[in-house]
Motif scaffolding. Structure first.
Motif, mmCIF file in Angstrom:
data_model
loop_
_atom_site.group_PDB
_atom_site.id
_atom_site.type_symbol
_atom_site.label_atom_id
_atom_site.label_comp_id
_atom_site.label_asym_id
_atom_site.label_seq_id
_atom_site.Cartn_x
_atom_site.Cartn_y
_atom_site.Cartn_z
ATOM 1 N N ASN A 64 8.751 -4.690 4.618
ATOM 2 C CA ASN A 64 8.310 -3.539 5.418
ATOM 3 C C ASN A 64 7.064 -3.884 6.228
ATOM 4 O O ASN A 64 6.942 -3.491 7.394
ATOM 5 C CB ASN A 64 8.032 -2.337 4.510
ATOM 6 C CG ASN A 64 9.303 -1.712 3.972
ATOM 7 O OD1 ASN A 64 10.383 -1.879 4.536
ATOM 8 N ND2 ASN A 64 9.197 -0.984 2.869
ATOM 9 N N ASN A 65 6.142 -4.628 5.624
ATOM 10 C CA ASN A 65 4.935 -5.049 6.345
ATOM 11 C C ASN A 65 5.287 -5.983 7.504
ATOM 12 O O ASN A 65 4.689 -5.915 8.580
ATOM 13 C CB ASN A 65 3.963 -5.745 5.396
ATOM 14 C CG ASN A 65 3.299 -4.784 4.430
ATOM 15 O OD1 ASN A 65 3.196 -3.585 4.702
ATOM 16 N ND2 ASN A 65 2.843 -5.294 3.302
ATOM 17 N N VAL A 66 6.263 -6.859 7.258
ATOM 18 C CA VAL A 66 6.707 -7.778 8.310
ATOM 19 C C VAL A 66 7.273 -6.988 9.495
ATOM 20 O O VAL A 66 6.972 -7.280 10.662
ATOM 21 C CB VAL A 66 7.766 -8.759 7.754
ATOM 22 C CG1 VAL A 66 8.513 -9.457 8.886
ATOM 23 C CG2 VAL A 66 7.117 -9.791 6.847
ATOM 24 N N LYS A 67 8.085 -5.978 9.203
ATOM 25 C CA LYS A 67 8.689 -5.170 10.273
ATOM 26 C C LYS A 67 7.620 -4.430 11.072
ATOM 27 O O LYS A 67 7.701 -4.322 12.305
ATOM 28 C CB LYS A 67 9.701 -4.198 9.679
ATOM 29 C CG LYS A 67 10.952 -4.875 9.132
ATOM 30 C CD LYS A 67 11.904 -3.877 8.488
ATOM 31 C CE LYS A 67 13.154 -4.564 7.973
ATOM 32 N NZ LYS A 67 14.070 -3.620 7.282
ATOM 33 N N LYS A 68 6.610 -3.913 10.376
ATOM 34 C CA LYS A 68 5.516 -3.209 11.059
ATOM 35 C C LYS A 68 4.738 -4.159 11.967
ATOM 36 O O LYS A 68 4.396 -3.810 13.102
ATOM 37 C CB LYS A 68 4.574 -2.583 10.026
ATOM 38 C CG LYS A 68 5.167 -1.402 9.269
ATOM 39 C CD LYS A 68 4.184 -0.886 8.224
ATOM 40 C CE LYS A 68 4.812 0.225 7.388
ATOM 41 N NZ LYS A 68 3.891 0.677 6.304
ATOM 42 N N LEU A 69 4.470 -5.369 11.441
ATOM 43 C CA LEU A 69 3.736 -6.347 12.239
ATOM 44 C C LEU A 69 4.567 -6.778 13.447
ATOM 45 O O LEU A 69 4.022 -6.915 14.558
ATOM 46 C CB LEU A 69 3.377 -7.556 11.370
ATOM 47 C CG LEU A 69 2.516 -8.638 12.012
ATOM 48 C CD1 LEU A 69 1.173 -8.054 12.473
ATOM 49 C CD2 LEU A 69 2.278 -9.803 11.023
ATOM 50 N N MET A 70 5.844 -6.941 13.219
ATOM 51 C CA MET A 70 6.744 -7.341 14.306
ATOM 52 C C MET A 70 6.733 -6.288 15.421
ATOM 53 O O MET A 70 6.731 -6.621 16.621
ATOM 54 C CB MET A 70 8.162 -7.520 13.761
ATOM 55 C CG MET A 70 9.169 -8.014 14.761
ATOM 56 S SD MET A 70 8.874 -9.740 15.216
ATOM 57 C CE MET A 70 10.281 -10.016 16.272
ATOM 58 N N ALA A 71 6.723 -5.023 15.037
ATOM 59 C CA ALA A 71 6.747 -3.934 16.015
ATOM 60 C C ALA A 71 5.438 -3.813 16.785
ATOM 61 O O ALA A 71 5.399 -3.213 17.861
ATOM 62 C CB ALA A 71 7.060 -2.621 15.313
ATOM 63 N N SER A 72 4.378 -4.395 16.228
ATOM 64 C CA SER A 72 3.058 -4.236 16.851
ATOM 65 C C SER A 72 2.717 -5.345 17.846
ATOM 66 O O SER A 72 1.691 -5.276 18.520
ATOM 67 C CB SER A 72 1.985 -4.197 15.763
ATOM 68 O OG SER A 72 1.820 -5.477 15.140
ATOM 69 N N ILE A 73 3.570 -6.375 17.920
ATOM 70 C CA ILE A 73 3.246 -7.496 18.823
ATOM 71 C C ILE A 73 4.268 -7.630 19.961
ATOM 72 O O ILE A 73 5.323 -7.037 19.908
ATOM 73 C CB ILE A 73 3.160 -8.835 18.047
ATOM 74 C CG1 ILE A 73 4.486 -9.146 17.336
ATOM 75 C CG2 ILE A 73 2.022 -8.799 17.054
ATOM 76 C CD1 ILE A 73 4.489 -10.510 16.645
#
Length: 240
Positions: free
Chosen positions: A231-240
């Protein structure tokens, strides 16, 4: 069943469910049907995965987490051997007492940091957890030529310690080997964050995309175990 045993059984089942990140409905079943729910959980989620002795030890650890430490301290008093010190250090780490665990490993090694690379790795972990980054670097430099150092968590922590010390190029060199397919998800997530901070967005995105793709092929236990980091990976992916 005596009330105390019911509470102990519930506590263990909840602990096991959290540790293995099992589905949320198990928490409701265990809490609202204490005996039946706990028995169902044990039969379906525990007994088919672990030996009874291991389960019994874990229940004791939940009820009295310091019992294992106290028992091992008595063993050291009775026989102050290298292995007894290591077992005590391991138990102290398990309850989060890194400073005391470090002390036991240091006594076991008695200043000879090249005598047992496995113990040096344990020390390195403890030093990192207690923010003693200079000592992390010192330990890593004693074992960096060992065959099992490259790509290990120890090398990864070495890289993080180097970054804390302002040695960014060396840090990246030692962080990158942790990027191994279908493993090291938390570490790879941290590596992706590191690369973003260094302005290497495309390389970070590549790592994040790989983790997301791999998560789609995880076994059910691994999906539960790594749900948070994915879930953290997906959030980070969405932020860049």
């Amino acid at each position: 069943m005596p009330y105390f045993l019911i509470i102990a059984l519930q506590a263990y089942c909840i602990y096991h469910a959290i540790k293995n990140r099992n589905e949320y409905y198990w928490y409701f079943l265990i809490l609202f049907l204490p005996v039946i729910g706990s028995v169902i959980y044990l039969v379906t989620q525990v007994f088919n995965k672990k030996d009874l002795d291991v389960v019994q030890n874990e229940i004791v650890s939940v009820i009295n987490p310091t019992k294992k430490v106290n028992d091992l301290k008595k063993q050291v008093e009775f026989a102050d051997t290298f292995q007894n010190r290591i077992h005590l250090g391991d138990a102290l780490y398990e309850i989060g007492d890194y400073n005391a665990g470090i002390g036991e490993y240091e006594i076991a090694l008695n200043g000879n940091y090249k005598s047992d690379s496995g113990v040096v790795k344990k020390l390195l972990e403890g030093y990192y957890q207690t923010s003693q980054f200079d000592k992390v670097i010192f330990c890593a430099e004693q074992i960096h030529q060992k065959a099992d150092f490259k790509g290990s968590r120890s090398q990864f922590l070495y890289g993080l310690a180097l970054e804390k010390s302002g040695r960014s190029e060396e840090a990246e060199e030692n962080l990158r080997p942790i990027d191994q397919r279908y493993s090291n998800y938390e570490e790879r997530y941290i590596l992706a964050q590191f690369l973003i901070e260094k302005g290497k967005i495309a390389e970070s995105r590549e790592i994040l995309e790989e983790i997301i793709l791999e998560s789609q092929h995880m076994s059910k236990p691994n999906r539960n175990k790594y749900r948070g980091v994915v879930n953290n990976v997906k959030k980070l992916m969405a932020s860049i």
